[in-house]
Design an enzyme around this catalytic site. Structure first.
Site: not given
Ligand code: NAD
Ligand code: UDP
Length: 399
Positions: A62-63, A65, A155-157, A179, A183, A207, A229, A361
Site C-alpha cells: 500500500d502507498n 494514500s 464494481s457494480a459501476t 473511475y 474498472k 462489489y 458515500n 444517480d
Molecule cells: P480504499 O481507498 O479504502 O483502499 C484502497 C487502498 O489502495 C488504500 O489503502 C490506498 O492507500 C491504496 N492505493 C491506492 N492507490 C495506490 C497505489 N498506486 N499504490 C499502492 N496503493 C494504492 O478503498 P476500498 O473501499 O477498500 O476499495 C478497494 C477496491 O475496491 C478499490 O479498487 C475500489 O475501486 C473497489 N471498490 C470499492 C467499492 C466501495 O464502495 N468501497 C465499491 C466497488 C469497488
Molecule cells: N446518498 C444520499 N445522501 C448522501 C450520499 C448518498 O442520499 O449524502 C444516496 C445516493 O443518492 C444513492 C445512495 O445514497 O441513492 C448510495 O450512494 P453512495 O454514494 O453511498 O453509493 P453509490 O451507489 O452512489 O456508489
C-alpha cells in the site's frame, strides 16, 4: 487507543454460512501467501483479517494514500497473526518488481486504486494513471514471476446504466465517469490476457455497496474529508461532526421515493474473497488434472456444428479462466431505510432533509447474486441492522 481496547473473541467461523463451510476444503490454507495490493484500505484490511484467520499468510502492499500506517498493526491485534506490509506505490514499476522478487506469492488480490467518482471527473488523468498504470505494473510483475492467480476488485459501476435491475454478470458493460472506465478497462485487459495465456486464472468480483466494519471496532472505512458515500456521511451526522443527512432525491420511482442500493457488510464481502480464493485454488487443481479441458471440450463440441473441438476448447477455456461475479446481497435498501436502521443503531433520531437528486444517480441498483451463490458458494448473511451497528461502533472508535 488500541492498546487499551479489549479485543472480543474472534469468531469468523461462527459467522460464516453453512454454505461457506461446505465449500471450504478439508485442509486449511497450506500456508499459501497472498499479496493484497491496497491491503491497508477498507476492504483489503477486512479481507486480510479473514484470510489470516483462515491460515493464509498475507503481505499488504500500500502507498497509504487513502489509509493509515497503523492498519497492519490493528490487523495483527485482531488476528494475533503477523501481517507484513510493504509501503510501495504501484505506479513505481521497479518497486513493484522488487516486492515480487522478495516473496513467493501464490496469488494476488488487487484492491489498490483510487475510487471517488466525483474526483475522477475532475482529475481523469490522475485516475487513469493511478488505476491503469498501477494495474499494468502489477500484471507485468506477476507475469515475470509466473504468479498468474488474481482476484480483482471490480464494481457494480461497470454495468451500463440502461441495464434493468437486477444486474446479471452477462449484461453489457460501460461507464459514465473515468473511475468507472478504469474498472471496465481493467476487466478488458484481464480478459484479453486470459484469452492468450490460459495459465492466468482471474476472478473479477463486482462489489455493490460495501458498508459496516469489523466487529472489534479496530478497522473500518476512513474517508478523507467530507464523505461522498451515504453510510460514512450518516455516521458523521450521528457523531455530531456534520449537521444533517442530505437525502439526494425523494421523488424516485421507488417504494419510499429515495434511492435504492444493494448494501453488503464488508465482512461478508471479505468472506467473498475467501471463497473466491478457494475457488481459484479449485480452478488450479482442475487445470492441473486437465479435467476442464477434456470435459468441456467434449460437451461444447457436441453442441456446435461449425467449429472444431479445438476452437471450442479454447473458447471454453477462455470463458472459464477469467470469471466475473457479482458480490452483493441481491436485496435493495432505500436511503430512508438505511437512515432508520442507523437511528436504531445509535439510539437517536438524526437530522435529515430531502435534497435534489445527485447528478448521475440511478433510482435502483441491486445485484443478481445467483451466479456467486451457485459457483462460489457465496451468500451474504449479515443484515442492514448489523451493518449499521458495526459502522456506528467504528465511528465511535475511529481516529
Ligand atoms: P480504499 O481507498 O479504502 O483502499 C484502497 C487502498 O489502495 C488504500 O489503502 C490506498 O492507500 C491504496 N492505493 C491506492 N492507490 C495506490 C497505489 N498506486 N499504490 C499502492 N496503493 C494504492 O478503498 P476500498 O473501499 O477498500 O476499495 C478497494 C477496491 O475496491 C478499490 O479498487 C475500489 O475501486 C473497489 N471498490 C470499492 C467499492 C466501495 O464502495 N468501497 C465499491 C466497488 C469497488
Ligand atoms: N446518498 C444520499 N445522501 C448522501 C450520499 C448518498 O442520499 O449524502 C444516496 C445516493 O443518492 C444513492 C445512495 O445514497 O441513492 C448510495 O450512494 P453512495 O454514494 O453511498 O453509493 P453509490 O451507489 O452512489 O456508489
Amino acid at each position: 487507543m488500541i492498546e487499551n481496547r479489549t479485543i472480543p473473541e474472534r469468531s469468523i467461523d461462527d459467522n460464516v454460512t453453512d454454505l461457506l463451510m461446505a465449500n471450504r476444503d478439508a485442509s486449511r490454507s497450506d500456508n499459501k501467501t497472498i499479496l493484497l495490493t491496497g491491503g491497508a484500505g477498507f476492504i483489503g484490511s477486512h479481507t486480510a483479517v479473514v484470510l489470516l484467520d483462515r491460515g493464509y499468510d498475507v503481505v499488504l502492499l500500500d502507498n497509504f494514500s487513502n489509509s493509515k500506517r497503523d492498519v497492519p498493526a490493528r490487523i495483527e491485534k485482531i488476528t494475533d497473526r503477523s501481517c507484513i506490509c510493504e509501503e510501495v506505490d504501484l505506479t513505481d514499476e521497479a518497486a513493484v518488481a522488487t516486492v515480487f522478487n522478495k516473496y513467493d506469492f501464490d496469488a494476488v488480490i488487487h484492491f489498490a486504486g483510487i475510487k471517488s467518482v466525483g474526483e475522477s471527473v475532475e482529475k481523469p488523468l490522475e485516475y487513469y494513471d493511478n488505476n491503469l498504470t498501477g494495474t499494468i505494473n502489477l500484471l507485468k510483475a506477476m507475469n515475470a514471476s509466473d504468479v498468474k492467480n488474481l482476484i480483482f476488485s471490480s464494481s457494480a459501476t461497470v454495468y451500463r446504466q440502461d441495464n434493468p435491475v437486477p444486474y446479471y454478470e452477462n449484461y453489457p458493460l460501460g461507464a459514465t465517469n473515468p473511475y468507472g472506465w478504469t474498472k471496465v478497462i481493467i476487466e478488458r485487459i484481464l480478459t484479453d490476457m486470459g484469452a492468450v495465456d490460459h495459465a492466468w486464472r482471474v476472478i473479477m468480483l463486482r462489489y455493490f455497496n460495501p458498508i459496516g466494519a469489523h466487529e472489534s471496532g479496530l478497522i473500518g472505512e476512513e474517508p478523507q474529508g467530507i464523505p461522498n458515500n451515504l453510510l460514512p456521511y450518516v455516521a458523521k451526522v450521528a457523531a455530531g461532526d456534520l449537521p444533517e443527512i442530505r437525502i439526494f432525491g425523494d421523488d424516485y420511482d421507488t417504494p419510499d421515493g429515495s434511492g435504492v442500493r444493494d448494501y453488503i457488510h464488508v465482512m461478508d464481502l471479505a468472506e467473498g474473497h475467501l471463497v473466491a480464493m478457494e475457488y481459484l485454488r479449485r480452478m488450479i487443481d482442475r487445470d492441473n488434472k486437465k479435467e476442464i479441458t477434456e470435459k468441456d471440450a467434449c460437451s461444447v463440441a457436441s453442441l456446435t456444428e461449425n467449429s472444431s473441438a479445438t476452437d471450442e476448447k479454447e473458447r471454453r477455456l477462455k470463458d472459464l479462466n477469467v470469471r466475473a461475479f457479482n458480490i452483493g446481497t441481491g436485496k435493495g435498501t432505500s436511503v430512508k431505510e438505511i437512515i432508520a436502521a442507523f437511528e436504531r443503531a445509535c439510539g437517536k433520531e438524526l437530522s435529515k432533509a430531502a435534497y435534489p437528486r445527485r447528478p448521475g444517480d440511478l433510482a435502483t441498483v441491486y445485484a443478481d447474486t445467483s451466479l456467486a451463490e451457485k459457483e462460489l458458494g457465496f451468500k451474504a448473511r449479515r443484515g442492514i441492522d448489523e451493518m449499521c451497528i458495526d459502522s456506528w461502533r467504528w465511528q465511535q472508535t475511529a481516529r
